[in-house]
Design a protein around this motif. Structure first.
Motif, PDB file in Angstrom:
ATOM      1  N   PRO A 157       0.759  -1.247  -0.062  1.00 25.13           N
ATOM      2  CA  PRO A 157      -0.091   0.031  -0.126  1.00 25.13           C
ATOM      3  C   PRO A 157       0.753   1.236  -0.078  1.00 25.13           C
ATOM      4  CG  PRO A 157      -0.705  -1.552   1.705  1.00 25.13           C
ATOM      5  CD  PRO A 157       0.616  -2.069   1.171  1.00 25.13           C
ATOM      6  N   GLY A 158       0.535   2.166  -0.902  1.00 27.26           N
ATOM      7  CA  GLY A 158       1.113   3.593  -0.825  1.00 27.26           C
ATOM      8  C   GLY A 158       2.487   3.680  -1.676  1.00 27.26           C
ATOM      9  N   ILE A 159       2.490   2.523  -2.451  1.00 25.92           N
ATOM     10  CA  ILE A 159       3.850   2.500  -3.163  1.00 25.92           C
ATOM     11  C   ILE A 159       3.825   3.116  -4.539  1.00 25.92           C
ATOM     12  CG2 ILE A 159       3.549   0.549  -4.380  1.00 25.92           C
ATOM     13  CD1 ILE A 159       6.784   1.123  -2.515  1.00 25.92           C
ATOM     14  N   VAL A 172      12.898   5.954  -5.608  1.00 30.27           N
ATOM     15  CA  VAL A 172      12.958   5.074  -6.468  1.00 30.27           C
ATOM     16  C   VAL A 172      12.084   4.091  -6.331  1.00 30.27           C
ATOM     17  CG1 VAL A 172      14.432   3.451  -7.737  1.00 30.27           C
ATOM     18  CG2 VAL A 172      15.425   5.673  -6.581  1.00 30.27           C
ATOM     19  N   ARG A 173      11.051   3.720  -7.532  1.00 33.69           N
ATOM     20  CA  ARG A 173      10.375   2.470  -7.524  1.00 33.69           C
ATOM     21  C   ARG A 173      10.848   1.539  -8.602  1.00 33.69           C
ATOM     22  NH1 ARG A 173       9.379   4.983  -3.886  1.00 33.69           N
ATOM     23  NH2 ARG A 173       7.571   5.690  -3.040  1.00 33.69           N
ATOM     24  N   MET A 174      10.885   0.449  -8.353  1.00 35.46           N
ATOM     25  CA  MET A 174      11.204  -0.784  -9.317  1.00 35.46           C
ATOM     26  C   MET A 174       9.951  -1.610  -9.695  1.00 35.46           C
ATOM     27  SD  MET A 174      14.471  -0.238  -9.272  1.00 35.46           S
ATOM     28  CE  MET A 174      15.544  -1.758  -9.634  1.00 35.46           C
ATOM     29  N   LEU A 175       9.754  -1.756 -10.918  1.00 35.05           N
ATOM     30  CA  LEU A 175       8.532  -2.502 -11.355  1.00 35.05           C
ATOM     31  C   LEU A 175       8.989  -3.963 -11.981  1.00 35.05           C
ATOM     32  CD1 LEU A 175       5.759  -2.492 -11.565  1.00 35.05           C
ATOM     33  CD2 LEU A 175       5.752  -1.493 -14.024  1.00 35.05           C
ATOM     34  N   SER A 227      11.409   1.734  -1.608  1.00 38.70           N
ATOM     35  CA  SER A 227      11.401   2.007  -0.111  1.00 38.70           C
ATOM     36  C   SER A 227      10.390   3.261   0.225  1.00 38.70           C
ATOM     37  CB  SER A 227      12.719   2.144   0.444  1.00 38.70           C
ATOM     38  OG  SER A 227      13.445   3.365  -0.403  1.00 38.70           O
ATOM     39  N   ARG A 228      10.025   3.533   0.952  1.00 32.23           N
ATOM     40  CA  ARG A 228       9.063   4.685   1.376  1.00 32.23           C
ATOM     41  C   ARG A 228      10.042   5.634   1.594  1.00 32.23           C
ATOM     42  NH1 ARG A 228       3.563   3.130   4.362  1.00 32.23           N
ATOM     43  NH2 ARG A 228       3.565   0.726   3.437  1.00 32.23           N
ATOM     44  N   ILE A 286      -0.034  -6.156  -1.268  1.00 30.25           N
ATOM     45  CA  ILE A 286       0.580  -6.957  -0.628  1.00 30.25           C
ATOM     46  C   ILE A 286       0.602  -6.628   0.823  1.00 30.25           C
ATOM     47  CG2 ILE A 286       2.802  -7.999  -0.189  1.00 30.25           C
ATOM     48  CD1 ILE A 286       3.546  -7.689  -3.072  1.00 30.25           C
ATOM     49  N   THR A 287      -0.037  -7.423   1.555  1.00 27.34           N
ATOM     50  CA  THR A 287      -0.140  -6.824   3.152  1.00 27.34           C
ATOM     51  C   THR A 287       0.450  -7.867   4.007  1.00 27.34           C
ATOM     52  OG1 THR A 287      -2.107  -7.959   3.418  1.00 27.34           O
ATOM     53  CG2 THR A 287      -2.399  -5.737   2.737  1.00 27.34           C
ATOM     54  N   LYS A 288       0.906  -7.378   5.171  1.00 26.44           N
ATOM     55  CA  LYS A 288       1.733  -8.400   6.233  1.00 26.44           C
ATOM     56  C   LYS A 288       0.493  -9.129   6.893  1.00 26.44           C
ATOM     57  CE  LYS A 288       6.144  -5.975   5.565  1.00 26.44           C
ATOM     58  NZ  LYS A 288       5.553  -4.806   5.048  1.00 26.44           N
ATOM     59  N   GLU A 289      -0.470  -8.659   7.044  1.00 31.46           N
ATOM     60  CA  GLU A 289      -1.522  -9.503   7.940  1.00 31.46           C
ATOM     61  C   GLU A 289      -1.818 -10.696   6.986  1.00 31.46           C
ATOM     62  OE1 GLU A 289      -4.339  -6.318   7.839  1.00 31.46           O
ATOM     63  OE2 GLU A 289      -2.841  -5.057   7.562  1.00 31.46           O
TER      64      GLU A 289
END
Ligand code: TYD
Ligand code: MG
Length: 448
Positions: free
Chosen positions: A90-92, A238-241, A233-234, A208-211
């Motif tokens: 979430p939030g990425i 940088v974002r990698m797809l 990272s938050r 993708i959630t950790k719960e």
């Protein structure tokens, strides 16, 4: 229905494991009342059964999205009838990137339906304003019900459908809450069927959630044609797809983006991006390594800082962007095969630019960087190193060495220390030093 023995033609209305007529095991097969055998009825096959050589490959038209990094990752563009799972934390930036793609396609080729189960139409509009999306052919619907989403597809007849997210969509006829494994499977299969029958392309967003309570995108990976994940990272922008599955192209590909105030921007030359200002002076502890992301070489700067602990406490070993366990192994290799004693010192390692690399080709770079910091002497800024290091101090080959060399040369590297097996002395205008042992590699390094 009846059962007939293959051996003796004995007929019975019940199935027996052993034929009552002749005593043969497993010989009864089911037949229709008229006596024809169901199991081996081949009349329906007709001309449908073809040898693979007879199957024509329809010229699949790929539809470029207009986002070049995404297109490269997908193998050239979207495939009609294809379903893409788009995962990430979430939030990425999943909604952002998909909305950018939606706008680009709506402007260029046709109608796009973006369904949000998490945000109101107003919220989607707010994000759209940030990234400059305003096309008349981009339709937005805030909806969680599968049947209503399907109805909207019938009405809009879009080229591309985006369902954001699969975990918020529910089929009312199926028990269980949205996001449960059962709902996830049902909703996905229904949308996949719809996609194939319409010939559109569908993106399913998966968080993708950790719960553990909520089912992750992994549970539907086998159903979809393409699975890509957005990572990063938050703290860094940088974002990698990454593509982990692609029925229509190569997997393990990577596209690099930077999150900006106006959405995600593709980075076409990651090396230059990660290296930043290439004119800056080199410091002790810094070394250039041509890493591989998917099949793509990227020249990165690896930095080490080794400092004495002062004799108390446990020495620190911290890594950013590298696998700490691998680094610990390299420190052990240094102790054993280079007789370099780092035991009491703190060791910090970091990859500049926010990349996260899980590749053994960085092994030799880690050793060189640590040594350079320990000796407090800089390495030549025209040198790069690459190689996996084994536990007995041997240097092992790395994948796609030639591409890595070419990338390094492109960025001004003149000398490269590489695994010996390459059997090359000069390539891409580089001076190549092939090494077999870690000790050789260190001797070949020129400290300034
Ligand atoms: P978002 O796409 O909502 O993430 P996801 O759908 O994966 O949950 O992106 C969320 C973050 O991105 C949010 O913290 C704000 C930031 N952002 C930007 O930095 N620039 C932008 O143009 C947009 C739209 C979002
Ligand atoms: Mg979102």
């Amino acid at each position: 229905m009846a059962f007939v023995c293959k051996q003796c033609d004995h007929r019975s209305v019940k199935w027996f494991g052993r034929c009552p007529g002749c005593g043969q095991w497993d010989s009864l097969t089911e037949v229709r009342a008229d006596g024809t055998d169901i199991a081996v009825d081949t009349t329906w096959l007709g001309e449908e059964l073809r040898s693979i050589s007879e199957i024509d490959l329809k010229n699949v038209q790929r539809l470029p999205t207009g986002l070049s990094e995404l297109d490269r990752l997908l193998g050239g563009g979207l495939i009609p009838g294809g379903v893409v799972l788009f995962g990430g934390e979430p939030g990425i930036g999943k909604s952002t990137l998909l909305l950018q793609m939606a706008e680009s396609l709506a402007r260029g080729v046709g109608k796009i339906l973006y369904v949000s189960g998490e945000e109101s139409e107003g919220q989607v509009k707010l994000r759209a304003t940030r990234i400059g999306a305003n096309s008349e052919r981009l339709f937005v619907l805030s909806e969680q019900s599968l049947s209503r989403i399907m109805a909207a597809v019938e009405q809009v007849d879009p080229l591309v459908l985006i369902v954001d997210s699969i975990q918020t969509t529910a089929d009312e006829r199926v028990a269980g809450e949205a996001g449960s494994v059962k709902q996830l499977r049902e909703v996905s299969s229904a949308l996949i069927q719809l996609t194939k029958s319409k010939g559109m392309t569908t993106f399913l967003v998966g968080h993708i959630t950790k719960e553990g309570a909520f089912a992750g995108p992994k549970t539907i990976e086998h159903l979809v044609d393409v699975a890509i994940y957005l990572e990063g990272s938050r703290t860094e922008d940088v974002r990698m797809l990454r593509s982990v599955k692609n029925r229509f192209g190569a997997t393990n590909e990577v596209a690099v983006f930077q999150m900006t105030a106006g959405g995600l921007v593709g980075i076409e030359d990651p090396s230059r991006f990660f290296l930043g200002d290439s004119d800056r002076p080199k410091h002790p502890g810094s070394v250039y390594v041509p890493i591989l992301e998917g099949t793509r070489p990227i020249l990165v700067e690896l930095q080490a800082l080794v400092s004495p602990t002062g004799g108390y406490g446990t020495p620190q070993r911290r890594c950013t962007g590298l696998d700490v366990n691998r680094v610990l192994l390299m420190l052990a290799v240094m102790e054993k095969h280079l007789e370099v004693h780092i035991g009491a010192a703190d060791v910090y390692l970091s990859l500049a630019g926010g990349l996260d690399v899980r590749e053994r080709g960085t092994d030799l770079g880690v050793i060189a960087a640590v040594l350079s910091s320990l000796r407090n002497r800089a390495l030549s800024d025209r040198t790069a190193v690459v190689g996996e290091v084994g536990l007995s101090g041997e240097i092992r080959p790395v994948r796609r060495l030639r591409e890595r060399m070419a990338e390094a040369a492109k960025l001004g590297i003149q000398r490269m220390i590489v695994p010996q097996s390459a059997r090359m002395t000069k390539a891409e205008g580089l001076e190549i030093v092939g090494v077999e042992r870690v000790s050789e590699a260190i001797e070949a390094l020129s400290f300034e």
